[in-house]
Design a protein around this motif. Structure first.
Motif, PDB file in Angstrom:
ATOM      1  N   VAL A 106       0.832  -1.204   0.000  1.00 11.00           N
ATOM      2  CA  VAL A 106       0.000   0.000   0.000  1.00 11.00           C
ATOM      3  C   VAL A 106       0.866   1.252   0.000  1.00 11.00           C
ATOM      4  CG1 VAL A 106      -1.707   1.297   1.321  1.00 11.00           C
ATOM      5  CG2 VAL A 106      -1.949  -1.164   1.065  1.00 11.00           C
ATOM      6  N   GLN A 107       1.948   1.242   0.773  1.00 14.14           N
ATOM      7  CA  GLN A 107       2.847   2.397   0.777  1.00 14.14           C
ATOM      8  C   GLN A 107       3.508   2.574  -0.573  1.00 14.14           C
ATOM      9  OE1 GLN A 107       3.565   4.719   3.577  1.00 14.14           O
ATOM     10  NE2 GLN A 107       4.084   5.697   1.629  1.00 14.14           N
ATOM     11  N   ALA A 108       3.924   1.474  -1.204  1.00  9.00           N
ATOM     12  CA  ALA A 108       4.534   1.561  -2.532  1.00  9.00           C
ATOM     13  C   ALA A 108       3.554   2.143  -3.541  1.00  9.00           C
ATOM     14  CB  ALA A 108       4.995   0.182  -2.988  1.00  9.00           C
ATOM     15  N   ALA A 109       2.303   1.686  -3.486  1.00  8.63           N
ATOM     16  CA  ALA A 109       1.293   2.205  -4.401  1.00  8.63           C
ATOM     17  C   ALA A 109       1.041   3.691  -4.166  1.00  8.63           C
ATOM     18  CB  ALA A 109       0.004   1.404  -4.245  1.00  8.63           C
ATOM     19  N   LEU A 110       1.010   4.098  -2.913  1.00  9.24           N
ATOM     20  CA  LEU A 110       0.841   5.525  -2.604  1.00  9.24           C
ATOM     21  C   LEU A 110       1.987   6.353  -3.174  1.00  9.24           C
ATOM     22  CD1 LEU A 110      -0.446   5.407   1.081  1.00  9.24           C
ATOM     23  CD2 LEU A 110      -1.622   6.482  -0.845  1.00  9.24           C
ATOM     24  N   ARG A 131      -6.086   6.240   2.521  1.00  7.76           N
ATOM     25  CA  ARG A 131      -5.389   7.159   1.612  1.00  7.76           C
ATOM     26  C   ARG A 131      -5.323   6.580   0.205  1.00  7.76           C
ATOM     27  NH1 ARG A 131      -0.097   8.719   5.273  1.00  7.76           N
ATOM     28  NH2 ARG A 131      -1.154  10.036   6.818  1.00  7.76           N
ATOM     29  N   LEU A 132      -4.974   5.291   0.131  1.00  3.30           N
ATOM     30  CA  LEU A 132      -4.810   4.675  -1.177  1.00  3.30           C
ATOM     31  C   LEU A 132      -6.129   4.608  -1.940  1.00  3.30           C
ATOM     32  CD1 LEU A 132      -2.812   3.218  -3.093  1.00  3.30           C
ATOM     33  CD2 LEU A 132      -3.637   1.080  -2.114  1.00  3.30           C
ATOM     34  N   LEU A 133      -7.171   4.165  -1.275  1.00  2.65           N
ATOM     35  CA  LEU A 133      -8.450   3.986  -1.946  1.00  2.65           C
ATOM     36  C   LEU A 133      -9.097   5.301  -2.351  1.00  2.65           C
ATOM     37  CD1 LEU A 133      -9.871   1.075   0.240  1.00  2.65           C
ATOM     38  CD2 LEU A 133      -8.872   0.941  -2.048  1.00  2.65           C
ATOM     39  N   SER A 134      -8.600   6.409  -1.806  1.00  2.00           N
ATOM     40  CA  SER A 134      -9.129   7.724  -2.198  1.00  2.00           C
ATOM     41  C   SER A 134      -8.406   8.317  -3.407  1.00  2.00           C
ATOM     42  CB  SER A 134      -9.025   8.700  -1.021  1.00  2.00           C
ATOM     43  OG  SER A 134      -7.668   9.018  -0.735  1.00  2.00           O
ATOM     44  N   LYS A 135      -7.351   7.644  -3.864  1.00  2.00           N
ATOM     45  CA  LYS A 135      -6.568   8.156  -4.993  1.00  2.00           C
ATOM     46  C   LYS A 135      -7.319   7.898  -6.303  1.00  2.00           C
ATOM     47  CE  LYS A 135      -2.690   9.558  -3.002  1.00  2.00           C
ATOM     48  NZ  LYS A 135      -2.112  10.901  -3.191  1.00  2.00           N
ATOM     49  N   PRO A 136      -7.525   8.946  -7.118  1.00  2.00           N
ATOM     50  CA  PRO A 136      -8.284   8.758  -8.368  1.00  2.00           C
ATOM     51  C   PRO A 136      -7.543   7.951  -9.422  1.00  2.00           C
ATOM     52  CG  PRO A 136      -7.413  10.999  -8.219  1.00  2.00           C
ATOM     53  CD  PRO A 136      -7.162  10.360  -6.887  1.00  2.00           C
ATOM     54  N   ASN A 137      -6.218   7.877  -9.334  1.00  2.00           N
ATOM     55  CA  ASN A 137      -5.457   7.147 -10.352  1.00  2.00           C
ATOM     56  C   ASN A 137      -5.000   5.768  -9.874  1.00  2.00           C
ATOM     57  OD1 ASN A 137      -3.599   8.193  -8.506  1.00  2.00           O
ATOM     58  ND2 ASN A 137      -1.975   8.374 -10.047  1.00  2.00           N
ATOM     59  N   VAL A 138      -5.681   5.249  -8.829  1.00  2.09           N
ATOM     60  CA  VAL A 138      -5.352   3.928  -8.292  1.00  2.09           C
ATOM     61  C   VAL A 138      -6.551   2.995  -8.450  1.00  2.09           C
ATOM     62  CG1 VAL A 138      -4.775   2.606  -6.227  1.00  2.09           C
ATOM     63  CG2 VAL A 138      -3.659   4.801  -6.655  1.00  2.09           C
ATOM     64  N   ASP A 139      -6.322   1.836  -9.034  1.00  2.00           N
ATOM     65  CA  ASP A 139      -7.319   0.772  -9.118  1.00  2.00           C
ATOM     66  C   ASP A 139      -6.808  -0.436  -8.338  1.00  2.00           C
ATOM     67  OD1 ASP A 139      -9.073   2.183 -10.693  1.00  2.00           O
ATOM     68  OD2 ASP A 139      -8.307   1.378 -12.587  1.00  2.00           O
ATOM     69  N   VAL A 140      -7.740  -1.225  -7.823  1.00  2.00           N
ATOM     70  CA  VAL A 140      -7.379  -2.444  -7.102  1.00  2.00           C
ATOM     71  C   VAL A 140      -8.071  -3.630  -7.764  1.00  2.00           C
ATOM     72  CG1 VAL A 140      -7.327  -3.658  -4.902  1.00  2.00           C
ATOM     73  CG2 VAL A 140      -7.138  -1.161  -4.943  1.00  2.00           C
ATOM     74  N   ILE A 141      -7.324  -4.657  -8.061  1.00  2.00           N
ATOM     75  CA  ILE A 141      -7.881  -5.905  -8.577  1.00  2.00           C
ATOM     76  C   ILE A 141      -7.756  -6.947  -7.473  1.00  2.00           C
ATOM     77  CG2 ILE A 141      -7.712  -7.698 -10.331  1.00  2.00           C
ATOM     78  CD1 ILE A 141      -6.535  -5.681 -12.230  1.00  2.00           C
ATOM     79  N   VAL A 154      -2.606  -5.385  -7.472  1.00  2.00           N
ATOM     80  CA  VAL A 154      -3.105  -6.745  -7.610  1.00  2.00           C
ATOM     81  C   VAL A 154      -2.887  -7.462  -6.284  1.00  2.00           C
ATOM     82  CG1 VAL A 154      -2.871  -8.942  -8.819  1.00  2.00           C
ATOM     83  CG2 VAL A 154      -2.633  -6.789 -10.083  1.00  2.00           C
ATOM     84  N   HIS A 155      -3.983  -7.929  -5.697  1.00  2.00           N
ATOM     85  CA  HIS A 155      -3.894  -8.583  -4.385  1.00  2.00           C
ATOM     86  C   HIS A 155      -4.678  -9.883  -4.417  1.00  2.00           C
ATOM     87  CE1 HIS A 155      -3.373  -9.290  -0.233  1.00  2.00           C
ATOM     88  NE2 HIS A 155      -4.510  -8.784   0.199  1.00  2.00           N
ATOM     89  N   ARG A 156      -4.099 -10.925  -3.891  1.00  2.00           N
ATOM     90  CA  ARG A 156      -4.705 -12.252  -3.968  1.00  2.00           C
ATOM     91  C   ARG A 156      -5.854 -12.438  -2.981  1.00  2.00           C
ATOM     92  NH1 ARG A 156      -1.227 -15.903  -4.681  1.00  2.00           N
ATOM     93  NH2 ARG A 156      -2.643 -17.612  -4.110  1.00  2.00           N
ATOM     94  N   ARG A 157      -6.075 -11.493  -2.096  1.00  2.00           N
ATOM     95  CA  ARG A 157      -7.207 -11.576  -1.165  1.00  2.00           C
ATOM     96  C   ARG A 157      -8.244 -10.500  -1.496  1.00  2.00           C
ATOM     97  NH1 ARG A 157      -2.663 -13.036   1.807  1.00  2.00           N
ATOM     98  NH2 ARG A 157      -2.876 -15.013   2.933  1.00  2.00           N
ATOM     99  N   ASP A 158      -9.307 -10.435  -0.686  1.00  2.00           N
ATOM    100  CA  ASP A 158     -10.381  -9.487  -0.970  1.00  2.00           C
ATOM    101  C   ASP A 158     -10.323  -8.259  -0.074  1.00  2.00           C
ATOM    102  OD1 ASP A 158     -11.107 -10.589   1.433  1.00  2.00           O
ATOM    103  OD2 ASP A 158     -13.091 -11.283   0.780  1.00  2.00           O
ATOM    104  N   ARG A 159      -9.222  -8.095   0.651  1.00  2.00           N
ATOM    105  CA  ARG A 159      -9.051  -6.918   1.490  1.00  2.00           C
ATOM    106  C   ARG A 159      -7.564  -6.747   1.793  1.00  2.00           C
ATOM    107  NH1 ARG A 159     -12.574  -9.123   6.367  1.00  2.00           N
ATOM    108  NH2 ARG A 159     -13.672  -9.859   4.511  1.00  2.00           N
ATOM    109  N   PHE A 160      -7.174  -5.504   2.107  1.00  2.00           N
ATOM    110  CA  PHE A 160      -5.792  -5.216   2.452  1.00  2.00           C
ATOM    111  C   PHE A 160      -5.523  -5.596   3.904  1.00  2.00           C
ATOM    112  CE2 PHE A 160      -6.028  -1.770  -0.917  1.00  2.00           C
ATOM    113  CZ  PHE A 160      -5.236  -2.453  -1.817  1.00  2.00           C
ATOM    114  N   ARG A 161      -4.267  -5.915   4.189  1.00  2.00           N
ATOM    115  CA  ARG A 161      -3.835  -6.166   5.567  1.00  2.00           C
ATOM    116  C   ARG A 161      -3.135  -4.953   6.158  1.00  2.00           C
ATOM    117  NH1 ARG A 161      -1.517  -9.809   2.500  1.00  2.00           N
ATOM    118  NH2 ARG A 161       0.573  -9.148   3.135  1.00  2.00           N
ATOM    119  N   ALA A 162      -3.053  -3.878   5.400  1.00  2.00           N
ATOM    120  CA  ALA A 162      -2.292  -2.695   5.804  1.00  2.00           C
ATOM    121  C   ALA A 162      -3.035  -1.884   6.872  1.00  2.00           C
ATOM    122  CB  ALA A 162      -2.026  -1.824   4.586  1.00  2.00           C
ATOM    123  N   GLU A 163      -2.314  -0.909   7.450  1.00  2.62           N
ATOM    124  CA  GLU A 163      -2.910  -0.002   8.418  1.00  2.62           C
ATOM    125  C   GLU A 163      -4.098   0.722   7.807  1.00  2.62           C
ATOM    126  OE1 GLU A 163      -0.316   2.318  11.359  1.00  2.62           O
ATOM    127  OE2 GLU A 163       0.991   2.056   9.635  1.00  2.62           O
TER     128      GLU A 163
END
Length: 341
Positions: free
Chosen positions: A163-167, A194-204, A179-188
């Motif tokens: 998540v920090q790298a993506a930010l 912060r990450l999910l609010s970024k307009p240029n970030v998608d999560v698969i 790309v994450h093999r689970r259905d939720r992040f384990r991050a703080e």
């Protein structure tokens, strides 16, 4: 060949090693700290800003924090050596270590040893990943992110590192796909929000990387990744200019394999509320013993405990005589290098 003896030798200059050096120096043990390949550890390469280390009202840059720790350790009496240890013999005291490159060698002997060599980035283990490593595949968003300004990149992983790298990359790249093999992040939670609010970030979600795709001629470069749905097995290609692998780290303990008790993952075993290893006089602190928390502040705490226990050990166990140095050439077999994080 040169030789150095110290009462306490510390391997690794991350939060654990640097804090151990501060405490050992204040105990007048005149410690010697050998930095390894990465002076300052993971905080100098994977984290641009640290927001949760006590004592800083504003976020502090990771390299700045580690520089402050190093200077503090030196100011209270630590000698810092910018060297890489290639072999360790802890079968008897004084412990003997070998450092250096090429034809320049340094032999270190120590009455007590603190292992704080940190961890190394974990890779996916794909043949194609190895092929394109350094040519579009990286584990370091801080250093390599600049090469992807206004380009599309993929980050694989779901913990704090990913998540920090993506930010970090979201400030440079035109688009970041996680790309994450689970259905939720384990991050703080704060990082996730912060990450999910970024307009240029998608999560698969629920997908894994099966292959890195790219060109080989006239030069190597990444053009995409093949991803697989972990639930259905469906495979598709995802175009990208770069892949950043952030799936965690493994303890940098190969130097001590078959010399210290470890678990299956390579973490050094220590006692409860202790940094004592299976060899008396050898202590371990930081990421080499911590598969769970992996925080700078917990590593620093372990470093202080290691130094205090090293001091107690030296009081109870007088130094052993130092064997005469060999006249010429290395005396050790080839062993893996220490990371020093």
């Amino acid at each position: 060949m040169s030789a150095r003896h110290t009462r306490v030798l510390i391997l690794g200059a991350g939060p654990a090693g640097s804090t151990a050096a501060i405490y050992a120096a204040r105990a007048n043990l005149k410690p010697l700290l050998v930095t390894g390949r990465r002076a300052g550890g993971q905080l100098t390469t994977t984290t641009p800003y640290v927001e949760n280390f006590p004592g800083f009202a504003e976020p502090v840059e990771g390299p700045v924090l580690m520089e402050q720790m190093r200077r503090q350790a030196e100011n209270v009496g630590t000698k810092v050596m910018y060297d890489i240890i290639t072999f360790v013999d802890i079968s008897m005291r004084p412990f003997r270590l070998q450092g250096g490159f090429g034809n320049t060698y340094t032999t270190y002997t120590a009455d007590a040893l603190i292992v704080a060599t940190g961890s190394e980035a974990r890779w996916l283990g794909l043949p194609s990943e190895k092929t394109f490593k350094g040519f579009g595949v990286s584990a370091n968003a801080i250093f390599d992110g600049i090469f992807y300004r206004n380009k599309e990149v993929v980050v694989v992983g779901g913990g704090d590192s990913a998540v920090q790298a993506a930010l970090d990359l979201s400030h440079l790249a035109s688009k970041v796909t996680v790309v994450h093999r689970r259905d939720r992040f384990r991050a703080e939670s704060i990082l996730k929000d912060r990450l999910l609010s970024k307009p240029n970030v998608d999560v698969i979600w629920n997908h894994a990387i099966d292959e890195v795709i790219g060109e080989h001629e006239p030069n190597k470069w990444v053009t995409g990744v093949r991803i697989r749905d972990v639930n259905t097995g469906d495979v598709r290609e995802l175009p990208t200019h770069g892949l950043f692998v952030a799936i965690g780290h493994d303890p940098a303990t190969a130097l001590f394999r078959d010399q210290l008790d470890m678990d299956r993952a390579g973490y050094i075993k220590v006692g409860s509320w202790s940094t004592k290893t299976s060899v008396p006089g050898v202590l371990a602190a930081g990421d080499v013993i911590d598969p769970m928390f992996r925080q700078a502040i917990t590593a620093a705490a372990m470093g202080s405990i290691a130094a205090l226990q090293a001091e107690k050990f030296l009081i109870e166990h007088p130094p052993a005589p130092i064997a005469p140095a060999r006249s010429a050439g290395p005396w050790w077999p080839v062993r893996p290098l220490h990371g020093g994080g």
